[in-house]
Design a protein around this motif. Sequence first.
Motif, PDB file in Angstrom:
ATOM      1  N   ARG A 135       5.485   7.263  17.854  1.00  0.00           N
ATOM      2  CA  ARG A 135       6.511   6.303  17.829  1.00  0.00           C
ATOM      3  C   ARG A 135       6.694   5.596  16.816  1.00  0.00           C
ATOM      4  O   ARG A 135       8.177   5.123  16.891  1.00  0.00           O
ATOM      5  N   TYR A 136       6.741   5.265  15.488  1.00  0.00           N
ATOM      6  CA  TYR A 136       7.258   5.000  14.435  1.00  0.00           C
ATOM      7  C   TYR A 136       5.813   5.340  13.146  1.00  0.00           C
ATOM      8  O   TYR A 136       4.749   5.954  13.007  1.00  0.00           O
ATOM      9  N   GLY A 137       7.070   5.154  12.429  1.00  0.00           N
ATOM     10  CA  GLY A 137       6.265   6.139  10.799  1.00  0.00           C
ATOM     11  C   GLY A 137       6.557   4.423   9.506  1.00  0.00           C
ATOM     12  O   GLY A 137       7.776   3.825  10.027  1.00  0.00           O
ATOM     13  N   ILE A 138       6.050   4.824   9.030  1.00  0.00           N
ATOM     14  CA  ILE A 138       6.078   4.064   7.526  1.00  0.00           C
ATOM     15  C   ILE A 138       5.554   4.218   6.413  1.00  0.00           C
ATOM     16  O   ILE A 138       5.266   5.130   6.231  1.00  0.00           O
ATOM     17  N   VAL A 139       7.176   4.192   5.086  1.00  0.00           N
ATOM     18  CA  VAL A 139       6.985   4.891   3.707  1.00  0.00           C
ATOM     19  C   VAL A 139       6.844   3.448   3.416  1.00  0.00           C
ATOM     20  O   VAL A 139       8.011   2.647   2.689  1.00  0.00           O
ATOM     21  N   GLU A 140       5.484   3.336   2.781  1.00  0.00           N
ATOM     22  CA  GLU A 140       5.440   1.939   1.886  1.00  0.00           C
ATOM     23  C   GLU A 140       5.489   2.206   0.081  1.00  0.00           C
ATOM     24  O   GLU A 140       4.931   3.172  -0.754  1.00  0.00           O
ATOM     25  N   ASN A 141       6.552   0.834  -0.394  1.00  0.00           N
ATOM     26  CA  ASN A 141       5.819   1.043  -1.911  1.00  0.00           C
ATOM     27  C   ASN A 141       5.529   2.409  -2.541  1.00  0.00           C
ATOM     28  O   ASN A 141       4.977   2.097  -3.441  1.00  0.00           O
ATOM     29  N   THR A 142       6.763   3.228  -2.966  1.00  0.00           N
ATOM     30  CA  THR A 142       6.433   4.484  -3.416  1.00  0.00           C
ATOM     31  C   THR A 142       6.426   4.618  -4.611  1.00  0.00           C
ATOM     32  O   THR A 142       6.387   5.417  -5.333  1.00  0.00           O
ATOM     33  N   LYS A 143       6.610   2.983  -5.108  1.00  0.00           N
ATOM     34  CA  LYS A 143       6.714   2.391  -7.010  1.00  0.00           C
ATOM     35  C   LYS A 143       5.469   1.644  -7.520  1.00  0.00           C
ATOM     36  O   LYS A 143       4.847   1.563  -8.705  1.00  0.00           O
ATOM     37  N   ASP A 144       5.097   1.679  -6.030  1.00  0.00           N
ATOM     38  CA  ASP A 144       3.456   0.319  -6.576  1.00  0.00           C
ATOM     39  C   ASP A 144       3.853  -0.708  -7.447  1.00  0.00           C
ATOM     40  O   ASP A 144       2.827  -1.287  -7.741  1.00  0.00           O
ATOM     41  N   ASP A 145       4.875  -1.438  -6.883  1.00  0.00           N
ATOM     42  CA  ASP A 145       5.251  -2.441  -7.410  1.00  0.00           C
ATOM     43  C   ASP A 145       6.223  -3.173  -6.954  1.00  0.00           C
ATOM     44  O   ASP A 145       6.571  -4.103  -7.635  1.00  0.00           O
ATOM     45  N   LEU A 146       5.959  -3.507  -5.882  1.00  0.00           N
ATOM     46  CA  LEU A 146       6.938  -4.661  -4.856  1.00  0.00           C
ATOM     47  C   LEU A 146       5.221  -5.412  -4.409  1.00  0.00           C
ATOM     48  O   LEU A 146       4.278  -5.063  -3.413  1.00  0.00           O
ATOM     49  N   PRO A 147       5.633  -6.416  -4.793  1.00  0.00           N
ATOM     50  CA  PRO A 147       4.154  -7.766  -4.487  1.00  0.00           C
ATOM     51  C   PRO A 147       4.386  -7.634  -3.006  1.00  0.00           C
ATOM     52  O   PRO A 147       2.833  -8.470  -2.475  1.00  0.00           O
ATOM     53  N   TYR A 148       5.180  -7.832  -2.217  1.00  0.00           N
ATOM     54  CA  TYR A 148       5.005  -8.083  -0.580  1.00  0.00           C
ATOM     55  C   TYR A 148       5.133  -6.821  -0.276  1.00  0.00           C
ATOM     56  O   TYR A 148       4.815  -7.642   2.000  1.00  0.00           O
ATOM     57  N   THR A 149       5.929  -6.299  -0.813  1.00  0.00           N
ATOM     58  CA  THR A 149       5.841  -4.765  -0.012  1.00  0.00           C
ATOM     59  C   THR A 149       4.458  -4.218   1.069  1.00  0.00           C
ATOM     60  O   THR A 149       4.770  -4.048   2.547  1.00  0.00           O
ATOM     61  N   PRO A 150       3.289  -4.648   1.154  1.00  0.00           N
ATOM     62  CA  PRO A 150       2.515  -3.664   1.798  1.00  0.00           C
ATOM     63  C   PRO A 150       2.393  -4.629   3.257  1.00  0.00           C
ATOM     64  O   PRO A 150       1.531  -4.600   3.788  1.00  0.00           O
ATOM     65  N   THR A 151       2.282  -6.074   1.967  1.00  0.00           N
ATOM     66  CA  THR A 151       1.945  -7.384   3.952  1.00  0.00           C
ATOM     67  C   THR A 151       3.136  -6.528   4.725  1.00  0.00           C
ATOM     68  O   THR A 151       2.914  -6.963   5.869  1.00  0.00           O
ATOM     69  N   GLU A 152       4.101  -6.820   4.557  1.00  0.00           N
ATOM     70  CA  GLU A 152       5.246  -6.260   5.516  1.00  0.00           C
ATOM     71  C   GLU A 152       4.865  -4.960   6.143  1.00  0.00           C
ATOM     72  O   GLU A 152       4.819  -4.778   7.454  1.00  0.00           O
ATOM     73  N   CYS A 153       4.487  -3.990   5.281  1.00  0.00           N
ATOM     74  CA  CYS A 153       3.913  -2.563   6.405  1.00  0.00           C
ATOM     75  C   CYS A 153       2.691  -2.785   6.656  1.00  0.00           C
ATOM     76  O   CYS A 153       2.654  -2.500   7.917  1.00  0.00           O
ATOM     77  N   GLN A 154       2.150  -3.449   6.484  1.00  0.00           N
ATOM     78  CA  GLN A 154       0.913  -3.804   7.537  1.00  0.00           C
ATOM     79  C   GLN A 154       0.898  -4.131   8.883  1.00  0.00           C
ATOM     80  O   GLN A 154       0.602  -3.838   9.621  1.00  0.00           O
ATOM     81  N   LEU A 155       2.102  -5.883   8.663  1.00  0.00           N
ATOM     82  CA  LEU A 155       2.827  -6.407   9.995  1.00  0.00           C
ATOM     83  C   LEU A 155       3.174  -5.068  10.854  1.00  0.00           C
ATOM     84  O   LEU A 155       2.132  -5.332  12.286  1.00  0.00           O
ATOM     85  N   VAL A 156       4.494  -4.353   9.963  1.00  0.00           N
ATOM     86  CA  VAL A 156       4.744  -3.431  11.171  1.00  0.00           C
ATOM     87  C   VAL A 156       4.265  -2.840  11.730  1.00  0.00           C
ATOM     88  O   VAL A 156       4.205  -2.534  12.577  1.00  0.00           O
ATOM     89  N   ALA A 157       3.134  -1.988  10.958  1.00  0.00           N
ATOM     90  CA  ALA A 157       1.906  -1.041  11.166  1.00  0.00           C
ATOM     91  C   ALA A 157       1.208  -1.372  12.301  1.00  0.00           C
ATOM     92  O   ALA A 157       0.671  -0.629  13.690  1.00  0.00           O
ATOM     93  N   GLN A 158       1.083  -2.660  12.135  1.00  0.00           N
ATOM     94  CA  GLN A 158      -0.152  -4.037  13.852  1.00  0.00           C
ATOM     95  C   GLN A 158       0.691  -3.510  15.066  1.00  0.00           C
ATOM     96  O   GLN A 158       0.219  -3.094  16.132  1.00  0.00           O
ATOM     97  N   ILE A 159       1.659  -3.864  14.719  1.00  0.00           N
ATOM     98  CA  ILE A 159       2.581  -3.733  15.868  1.00  0.00           C
ATOM     99  C   ILE A 159       2.814  -3.075  16.610  1.00  0.00           C
ATOM    100  O   ILE A 159       2.656  -2.618  18.097  1.00  0.00           O
ATOM    101  N   TYR A 160       3.709  -1.548  15.527  1.00  0.00           N
ATOM    102  CA  TYR A 160       3.405  -0.656  16.067  1.00  0.00           C
ATOM    103  C   TYR A 160       2.181   0.131  16.424  1.00  0.00           C
ATOM    104  O   TYR A 160       2.236   1.338  17.047  1.00  0.00           O
ATOM    105  N   GLY A 161       0.996  -0.022  15.835  1.00  0.00           N
ATOM    106  CA  GLY A 161      -0.087   0.969  16.242  1.00  0.00           C
ATOM    107  C   GLY A 161       0.279   2.541  15.287  1.00  0.00           C
ATOM    108  O   GLY A 161      -0.226   3.457  15.270  1.00  0.00           O
TER     109      GLY A 161
END
Length: 842
Positions: A473-499
């Motif tokens: 149902r859902y996919g995520i592409v996260e922080n491709t340059k490893d330099d965005l401080p809050y993006t991992p939190t965003e992706c964790q939240l969405v990954a949890q919502i959609y499993g």
Amino acid sequence: MDWAMTQNNLGNAYLYRIRGDKAQYLENAIACYQDALRVAKPDTLPTLCLTISRNLADFASKQQNYQLAIDNYEIAITAIEQSRDWIPDEIARQEILRQNIYVYENMIQASVNAEQYDKALETVERFRCRRLLDLILTKDLYKNGEVPEEIRKLEAEMEAKQWEVDRLRRQLQTPEDKQEKVGATRHLTRDEWDDLNEEIQKLVREKEEIRQKMLHRLFPALDEEKESKPLSVSVEGMKGLLNPPLPPENSPLPPLPSENPPLPPFQRGEMERDDVALLSFYTTDDDTYIFILTQAGVKLHRCQGEGYKNFQLWLRDNWLTPYSEIDDSAAFQAAANLANCDIDAIESINPKPSNVVVKLTDGTTTEISVSDFNASRKQQKHQLYKQWQDKMPEMLKEIADRLQINQLIAKLTDIKEIILVPFMYLHQIPLPALPLDNGEYLGDKFRVRIAPSTQVLTFCRQQAQNPEANLPRYGIVENTKDDLPYTPTECQLVAQIYGVAPEHHLKGSKEATKAKYKQLLTREKVLGLLSSHHAKSNLTEPLESKLLLGDTDLTLGELLNASIRFPQLGDLFLSCCETALGNSELTDDIFTLSAAFLSAGASNVISSLWAVNDLATTILSYFFHRNRAAGITSADALWQAQMELKELTLAKAEESLEDAEEKLDTVRASCSPVKNPVRASCSPVKNPVRASCSPVKNPVQTSCSPVKNPVRASCSPVKNPVRASCSPVKNPVRASCSPVKNPVRASCSPVKNPVQTSCSPVKNPVQTSCSPVKNPVQTSCSLVKGSPVKDSPVKEYEEQEKIADNCQKVYDLVVEAKKSIGGEKPFDNPYYWAGFVCQGEG
């Protein structure tokens, strides 16, 4: 043909004859033109037909014979479109439209003068975004993947050129001590540096030539398709867009158990066709028109004096240009500071392998350190961005005044939702953030949807849904340059919502490569995607706009390849910078990364208008996905998320967290028929929840207090014990009384899931009499052996626990925003909440 040309010339002669009966000559001229058009038809002699019909229409318009003008402009436009269809070259097609755009303009003006607003609106939507629409339709030809081998070979050639471009760019961008790893000479000379740049430009040109060759093969097939399914633009057809979009049957994204989002002032269930209006913008040389389409028909809102130069070029010069020049301005200011010269004295700045050469207008040069230059440029860039964003409220107020927004909304009686179709540079303006006289924004007054054109919106709505049961149902592409401080939190939240499955969550530069990105969309066929990383728009060469991935870039031009097709994709949240940013033309074609994804099959694309703030975007993305998981449509989900973000305060985040914790307590208590079964169902004492905190039997919880709600308020008499109890640590909500990861709901136990393991005969002897079964709490929640877990209160508890966790993360983010941004409402500047638009079906 010769006879028709003779009649046209004779008509011109009558038209400009000075002596004799002027009125009779004019009648003779009209008759000659009409005779010529009986031979020169749009489908046989389109070029001659265009010339003759345009001459007659222009003459009729000057004579204020608007119906005659409209009839003949219609013939001229048909001839223009026939000429476009006969040419298999994309650039030539666009040039035909650009050279004859004034025919459409004159048609629109004649229709307005005749008060035929429906005809004027149809003409506006007829030419808008034609290049984008052509590309969308070429994708529709091969939606089942049957791309001809010839096209695939050309795409492979383009891919090879792009690979070489990427390799050379990496050499230029890689520090000298690492250049050997990417195949570069260890020490590049200045000449070699310049040669690399020249080679890159050459490859880009060659890549574009191949793309044009590919389109040359595609467009004849497209024209055959259009002949069988002719495009039509009609007011009656547009009225169908006023129907609120509803999820299709067997939707691939059904509602999920989730936190209840804040209720809007009116419910989707209350929406009717009469509650929605479509507002199509158009600018003439003199005025800006806003055509208002409702089920009752078309009305006109006229902004007098806000023509092409006064309004559209003003938008370009005061909004887009200052933003687009930030990079160059920062570089020149940095160079001026380091070279100790005036900024006007700098002629050029040339980055070299180990230094930056600054050439002055007097012919002299100076060299400055690359590291010093980059550090200074970054500082200057930050200051310029801050100036641009601080000016935003003032600019939006002036735009609202020029468009007479308050007078406009007075004409929208009983309207609850508006579909906005911008024109030219209005595509770059966050229209929901236009302020009203009463202190609200346009987005407060109405639900707002955005569309590039009504034809593109119609295409997105007609996209065949593909709800295959076995698709992820859902996919995520996260922080491709490893330099965005809050993006991992965003992706964790969405990954949890959609499993989100781990294999569909590409993290960081090692996993989020271009090949895996494309595979996620085209082979894994996810039904939704959060793409959270860097992106960059190119206003001068739109096809070179790009998503910055782990190994290399994915360009807009590559996304337009016929083989990149994902009709199953419902939502795409481009949580990146500048994905909706593009330059505009009179033909109102705007090429952006979001437009490319629409052309590849996505139904909805949420994209950004500028370099958005990482912290604000993290919260906005969570709010959007939480709303979508609750079954709210994409446009509504974004609108509600934006409204919630701009009003967000620390107190509101705290209240949401407390409510979530309270609901969690309630769900926990419902897992057993006894009064308080959480950890005390095995004890005869009156209040077993706190009786287990005995200093003898359970010394870990000795600090507990017999207060009314010890789960969240234990150990502290302070006003807000939820986050203040027992500990001054950064995150006291779940850190009180224990260093474990989640002590508030773990009740001082270090086990992973104390709610379901508190009955252990070893670690919690107080409750050893409960049951010898492996999971007694879950067992006690089921009346029938083997009841499915998904229907049990334990499942509900787990979902509510996720919500509480997410609320805690949002609270922590708002705390950070208070520090870094400040203010009671840290995100109330439109820069933070209004930077994303939802384009597509909605």
